[in-house]
Write a protein that holds these residues in place. Structure first.
Motif, PDB file in Angstrom:
ATOM      1  N   ASP A 155      60.354  88.107  83.261  1.00 36.01           N
ATOM      2  CA  ASP A 155      59.457  87.079  83.827  1.00 36.01           C
ATOM      3  C   ASP A 155      58.353  86.702  82.858  1.00 36.01           C
ATOM      4  O   ASP A 155      58.013  85.515  82.755  1.00 36.01           O
ATOM      5  CB  ASP A 155      58.819  87.591  85.130  1.00 36.01           C
ATOM      6  CG  ASP A 155      59.798  87.534  86.294  1.00 36.01           C
ATOM      7  OD1 ASP A 155      60.733  86.728  86.215  1.00 36.01           O
ATOM      8  OD2 ASP A 155      59.587  88.273  87.283  1.00 36.01           O
ATOM      9  N   ALA A 156      57.789  87.621  82.157  1.00 31.45           N
ATOM     10  CA  ALA A 156      56.696  87.318  81.236  1.00 31.45           C
ATOM     11  C   ALA A 156      57.201  86.438  80.116  1.00 31.45           C
ATOM     12  O   ALA A 156      56.542  85.468  79.729  1.00 31.45           O
ATOM     13  CB  ALA A 156      56.110  88.610  80.675  1.00 31.45           C
ATOM     14  N   ARG A 157      58.360  86.794  79.612  1.00 28.48           N
ATOM     15  CA  ARG A 157      58.936  85.998  78.533  1.00 28.48           C
ATOM     16  C   ARG A 157      59.306  84.616  79.046  1.00 28.48           C
ATOM     17  O   ARG A 157      59.076  83.613  78.376  1.00 28.48           O
ATOM     18  CB  ARG A 157      60.178  86.731  78.016  1.00 28.48           C
ATOM     19  CG  ARG A 157      60.360  86.543  76.562  1.00 28.48           C
ATOM     20  CD  ARG A 157      61.295  87.569  76.022  1.00 28.48           C
ATOM     21  NE  ARG A 157      62.563  86.962  75.753  1.00 28.48           N
ATOM     22  CZ  ARG A 157      63.665  87.585  75.456  1.00 28.48           C
ATOM     23  NH1 ARG A 157      63.682  88.880  75.456  1.00 28.48           N
ATOM     24  NH2 ARG A 157      64.745  86.957  75.181  1.00 28.48           N
ATOM     25  N   ARG A 158      59.918  84.576  80.193  1.00 27.42           N
ATOM     26  CA  ARG A 158      60.321  83.296  80.768  1.00 27.42           C
ATOM     27  C   ARG A 158      59.097  82.444  81.048  1.00 27.42           C
ATOM     28  O   ARG A 158      59.085  81.256  80.752  1.00 27.42           O
ATOM     29  CB  ARG A 158      61.083  83.540  82.065  1.00 27.42           C
ATOM     30  CG  ARG A 158      61.558  82.238  82.633  1.00 27.42           C
ATOM     31  CD  ARG A 158      62.353  82.298  83.881  1.00 27.42           C
ATOM     32  NE  ARG A 158      62.528  83.585  84.509  1.00 27.42           N
ATOM     33  CZ  ARG A 158      63.026  83.754  85.700  1.00 27.42           C
ATOM     34  NH1 ARG A 158      63.404  82.730  86.411  1.00 27.42           N
ATOM     35  NH2 ARG A 158      63.167  84.948  86.222  1.00 27.42           N
ATOM     36  N   ARG A 164      55.041  77.034  77.266  1.00 29.13           N
ATOM     37  CA  ARG A 164      55.069  76.420  75.939  1.00 29.13           C
ATOM     38  C   ARG A 164      55.855  75.123  75.975  1.00 29.13           C
ATOM     39  O   ARG A 164      55.444  74.110  75.413  1.00 29.13           O
ATOM     40  CB  ARG A 164      55.681  77.405  74.949  1.00 29.13           C
ATOM     41  CG  ARG A 164      55.436  77.035  73.521  1.00 29.13           C
ATOM     42  CD  ARG A 164      55.993  78.057  72.569  1.00 29.13           C
ATOM     43  NE  ARG A 164      57.377  78.359  72.949  1.00 29.13           N
ATOM     44  CZ  ARG A 164      57.916  79.550  73.003  1.00 29.13           C
ATOM     45  NH1 ARG A 164      57.228  80.596  72.667  1.00 29.13           N
ATOM     46  NH2 ARG A 164      59.162  79.739  73.358  1.00 29.13           N
ATOM     47  N   PHE A 165      56.975  75.111  76.673  1.00 32.03           N
ATOM     48  CA  PHE A 165      57.816  73.924  76.773  1.00 32.03           C
ATOM     49  C   PHE A 165      57.074  72.789  77.499  1.00 32.03           C
ATOM     50  O   PHE A 165      57.080  71.643  77.043  1.00 32.03           O
ATOM     51  CB  PHE A 165      59.110  74.279  77.513  1.00 32.03           C
ATOM     52  CG  PHE A 165      60.010  73.109  77.754  1.00 32.03           C
ATOM     53  CD1 PHE A 165      60.699  72.501  76.712  1.00 32.03           C
ATOM     54  CD2 PHE A 165      60.187  72.587  79.039  1.00 32.03           C
ATOM     55  CE1 PHE A 165      61.527  71.426  76.933  1.00 32.03           C
ATOM     56  CE2 PHE A 165      61.011  71.505  79.272  1.00 32.03           C
ATOM     57  CZ  PHE A 165      61.688  70.921  78.214  1.00 32.03           C
ATOM     58  N   LEU A 166      56.399  73.145  78.588  1.00 30.56           N
ATOM     59  CA  LEU A 166      55.652  72.117  79.341  1.00 30.56           C
ATOM     60  C   LEU A 166      54.461  71.597  78.549  1.00 30.56           C
ATOM     61  O   LEU A 166      54.125  70.410  78.633  1.00 30.56           O
ATOM     62  CB  LEU A 166      55.199  72.674  80.697  1.00 30.56           C
ATOM     63  CG  LEU A 166      56.321  72.934  81.700  1.00 30.56           C
ATOM     64  CD1 LEU A 166      55.764  73.590  82.956  1.00 30.56           C
ATOM     65  CD2 LEU A 166      57.040  71.651  82.072  1.00 30.56           C
ATOM     66  N   ALA A 167      53.820  72.457  77.773  1.00 28.54           N
ATOM     67  CA  ALA A 167      52.712  72.017  76.928  1.00 28.54           C
ATOM     68  C   ALA A 167      53.213  71.043  75.882  1.00 28.54           C
ATOM     69  O   ALA A 167      52.549  70.046  75.577  1.00 28.54           O
ATOM     70  CB  ALA A 167      52.039  73.218  76.290  1.00 28.54           C
TER      71      ALA A 167
END
Length: 188
Positions: A155-158, A164-167
């Motif tokens: 979960d932390a990695r996900r 990061r992807f949304l940013a």
């Protein structure tokens, strides 16, 4: 002799006895007229003159009263017209004030409704963005897991990958909007 006596007398002159009887009768008639009839005529004339003079005086008095009443009526009419004008002006001013108050209330209500609508839109936008982030994150993790071939179960990695992807998407959207604004300005 009769004939002689008849010729000697003048037919235009009456006999002396008739003259005396006529004079006495005339004197009695004049006395009765002066004593009884003339005073009665005088009383009737005086009463008639007083009635006429009294009628004229009454008519003049009534005419003066009528003039006074007419002046009073005109004064009351002028006063009533002035009061009506004041009432009309006050009603206009009050109507204008009511219109202004209603207009101000309508503007306040409109501003309040618009503000509430904007708040609701912002809340809905935040809710939709939050839901979309969750869905995009899940879809991105699934897609990345398929592409990479490994499970992104941590979960932390996900969560870090999704954020990061949304940013990056937000950055691309902001730069695209900035380019769109500059393109629109240059087209002008």
């Amino acid at each position: 002799m009769n004939i002689l006596a008849a010729e000697s007398s003048n037919p235009l002159i009456p006999p002396v006895g008739e003259i005396i009887v006529g004079t006495i009768t005339f004197a009695i008639l004049c006395f009765v007229m002066i004593k009884y009839v003339v005073p009665r005529f005088e009383q009737v004339f005086v009463a008639r003159r007083e009635a006429i003079e009294g009628g004229i005086e009454r008519a003049e008095a009534m005419q003066a009263e009528a003039k006074a009443a007419l002046e009073q009526y005109r004064a009351q009419l002028a006063e009533a017209r002035g009061e009506a004008a004041q009432i009309r002006d006050a009603a206009r001013a009050e109507g204008q004030q009511i219109l202004e108050e209603l207009r101000a209330q309508a503007q306040e209500e409109s501003a309040r409704i618009v503000a509430r609508g904007e708040e609701q839109l912002a809340a809905q936008r935040q809710q939709i963005v939050h839901e979309l982030r969750g869905q995009i994150g899940t879809l991105a993790v699934d897609l990345a897991g398929r592409v990479v071939g490994e499970s992104l179960a941590d979960d932390a990695r996900r969560s870090g990958t999704v954020d990061r992807f949304l940013a990056e998407l937000d950055g691309m959207a902001a730069s695209g909007a900035g380019r769109g604004a500059t393109v629109a300005e240059s087209n002008r």
